[in-house]
Design a protein around this motif. Structure first.
Motif, PDB file in Angstrom:
ATOM      1  N   GLN A  50      -6.089  -1.466  -2.519  1.00 35.92           N
ATOM      2  CA  GLN A  50      -5.325  -0.225  -2.648  1.00 35.92           C
ATOM      3  C   GLN A  50      -5.811   0.821  -1.646  1.00 35.92           C
ATOM      4  O   GLN A  50      -5.009   1.536  -1.057  1.00 35.92           O
ATOM      5  N   ALA A  51      -7.122   0.914  -1.455  1.00 39.49           N
ATOM      6  CA  ALA A  51      -7.665   1.905  -0.527  1.00 39.49           C
ATOM      7  C   ALA A  51      -7.243   1.622   0.913  1.00 39.49           C
ATOM      8  O   ALA A  51      -7.084   2.543   1.712  1.00 39.49           O
ATOM      9  N   LYS A  52      -7.051   0.361   1.250  1.00 40.49           N
ATOM     10  CA  LYS A  52      -6.636  -0.008   2.604  1.00 40.49           C
ATOM     11  C   LYS A  52      -5.123   0.072   2.797  1.00 40.49           C
ATOM     12  O   LYS A  52      -4.627  -0.174   3.889  1.00 40.49           O
ATOM     13  N   GLY A  53      -4.383   0.397   1.739  1.00 43.28           N
ATOM     14  CA  GLY A  53      -2.938   0.529   1.851  1.00 43.28           C
ATOM     15  C   GLY A  53      -2.214  -0.799   1.959  1.00 43.28           C
ATOM     16  O   GLY A  53      -1.177  -0.891   2.617  1.00 43.28           O
ATOM     17  N   ARG A  54      -2.748  -1.811   1.326  1.00 46.19           N
ATOM     18  CA  ARG A  54      -2.129  -3.136   1.360  1.00 46.19           C
ATOM     19  C   ARG A  54      -1.113  -3.282   0.228  1.00 46.19           C
ATOM     20  O   ARG A  54      -1.205  -2.604  -0.792  1.00 46.19           O
ATOM     21  N   ALA A  55      -0.160  -4.183   0.411  1.00 42.77           N
ATOM     22  CA  ALA A  55       0.855  -4.434  -0.610  1.00 42.77           C
ATOM     23  C   ALA A  55       0.221  -5.127  -1.818  1.00 42.77           C
ATOM     24  O   ALA A  55      -0.863  -5.696  -1.732  1.00 42.77           O
ATOM     25  N   ASP A  56       0.932  -5.105  -2.953  1.00 42.21           N
ATOM     26  CA  ASP A  56       0.380  -5.655  -4.191  1.00 42.21           C
ATOM     27  C   ASP A  56       0.256  -7.170  -4.147  1.00 42.21           C
ATOM     28  O   ASP A  56      -0.827  -7.712  -4.303  1.00 42.21           O
ATOM     29  N   VAL A  57       1.353  -7.861  -3.996  1.00 41.35           N
ATOM     30  CA  VAL A  57       1.344  -9.323  -4.074  1.00 41.35           C
ATOM     31  C   VAL A  57       0.945  -9.943  -2.742  1.00 41.35           C
ATOM     32  O   VAL A  57       0.091 -10.817  -2.687  1.00 41.35           O
ATOM     33  N   LEU A  58       1.548  -9.481  -1.678  1.00 39.58           N
ATOM     34  CA  LEU A  58       1.223  -9.994  -0.346  1.00 39.58           C
ATOM     35  C   LEU A  58       0.200  -9.066   0.296  1.00 39.58           C
ATOM     36  O   LEU A  58       0.536  -8.205   1.113  1.00 39.58           O
ATOM     37  N   CYS A  59      -1.053  -9.252  -0.067  1.00 34.71           N
ATOM     38  CA  CYS A  59      -2.083  -8.303   0.370  1.00 34.71           C
ATOM     39  C   CYS A  59      -2.379  -8.394   1.863  1.00 34.71           C
ATOM     40  O   CYS A  59      -3.112  -7.571   2.396  1.00 34.71           O
ATOM     41  N   CYS A  60      -1.810  -9.377   2.553  1.00 32.35           N
ATOM     42  CA  CYS A  60      -1.999  -9.442   4.002  1.00 32.35           C
ATOM     43  C   CYS A  60      -1.054  -8.486   4.731  1.00 32.35           C
ATOM     44  O   CYS A  60      -1.224  -8.231   5.917  1.00 32.35           O
ATOM     45  N   ILE A  61      -0.074  -7.928   4.033  1.00 30.35           N
ATOM     46  CA  ILE A  61       0.886  -6.999   4.633  1.00 30.35           C
ATOM     47  C   ILE A  61       0.423  -5.579   4.371  1.00 30.35           C
ATOM     48  O   ILE A  61       0.127  -5.193   3.246  1.00 30.35           O
ATOM     49  N   ARG A  62       0.367  -4.797   5.444  1.00 26.40           N
ATOM     50  CA  ARG A  62      -0.046  -3.398   5.324  1.00 26.40           C
ATOM     51  C   ARG A  62       1.199  -2.538   5.084  1.00 26.40           C
ATOM     52  O   ARG A  62       2.197  -2.668   5.775  1.00 26.40           O
ATOM     53  N   VAL A  63       1.131  -1.665   4.093  1.00 22.47           N
ATOM     54  CA  VAL A  63       2.248  -0.792   3.752  1.00 22.47           C
ATOM     55  C   VAL A  63       1.963   0.585   4.347  1.00 22.47           C
ATOM     56  O   VAL A  63       1.035   1.261   3.928  1.00 22.47           O
ATOM     57  N   GLU A  64       2.791   0.969   5.327  1.00 24.51           N
ATOM     58  CA  GLU A  64       2.569   2.258   5.989  1.00 24.51           C
ATOM     59  C   GLU A  64       3.151   3.404   5.172  1.00 24.51           C
ATOM     60  O   GLU A  64       2.530   4.423   4.992  1.00 24.51           O
ATOM     61  N   ASP A  65       4.375   3.223   4.686  1.00 28.76           N
ATOM     62  CA  ASP A  65       4.974   4.282   3.881  1.00 28.76           C
ATOM     63  C   ASP A  65       4.791   3.936   2.404  1.00 28.76           C
ATOM     64  O   ASP A  65       4.424   2.829   2.052  1.00 28.76           O
ATOM     65  N   GLU A  66       5.066   4.879   1.561  1.00 24.71           N
ATOM     66  CA  GLU A  66       4.821   4.688   0.141  1.00 24.71           C
ATOM     67  C   GLU A  66       6.108   4.405  -0.625  1.00 24.71           C
ATOM     68  O   GLU A  66       6.216   4.723  -1.796  1.00 24.71           O
ATOM     69  N   THR A  67       7.069   3.782   0.034  1.00 21.10           N
ATOM     70  CA  THR A  67       8.313   3.473  -0.667  1.00 21.10           C
ATOM     71  C   THR A  67       8.150   2.295  -1.611  1.00 21.10           C
ATOM     72  O   THR A  67       8.909   2.153  -2.549  1.00 21.10           O
TER      73      THR A  67
END
Length: 126
Positions: A21-38
């Motif tokens: 969560q601190a690195k801004g990664r997605a929930d299920v696919l933690c290899c994907i970085r989520v830039e926006d908070e949509t």
């Protein structure tokens, strides 16, 4: 086993989830970085008031930490309850009786019945 499992594996997974969560990664696919908070349920900059929180959130989030963790009496009560339930569990484990016999599962007329009769006849006392 369950207690040891919770103290080791579950705590480790919760820590790894907080790092994710601190690195801004997605929930299920933690290899994907989520830039926006949509893709998240609650925005980080959302302003919460006490009226927005439900009864359970107020009790667990505000009242219990103040009373249980913030006072010596609360800590002592938690330790005494934990020791009490541990004692009850240990006592219960010592009182467990096994009433199991492999012979219950042998079908009638099976050849192993002859071996059991010989065992009971010649080796019953041993």
């Amino acid at each position: 086993f369950d207690f040891v499992y919770q103290c080791t594996f579950v705590v480790a997974i919760a820590y790894l989830d907080s790092v994710r969560q601190a690195k801004g990664r997605a929930d299920v696919l933690c290899c994907i970085r989520v830039e926006d908070e949509t893709g998240v349920c609650v925005r980080r900059d959302a302003k919460w008031t006490e009226a927005d929180r439900g009864f359970q959130n107020r009790v667990v989030g505000s009242y219990m930490p103040r009373v249980v963790l913030g006072t010596v009496v609360g800590k002592v009560v938690v330790l005494l309850l934990s020791a009490f339930f541990l004692g009850i569990g240990v006592y219960g484990c010592t009182r467990v009786k096994m009433n199991y016999n492999n012979e219950w599962f042998i079908p009638d007329g099976h050849s192993i019945e002859d071996a059991i009769k010989v065992r009971d006849t010649f080796f019953a006392g041993q």
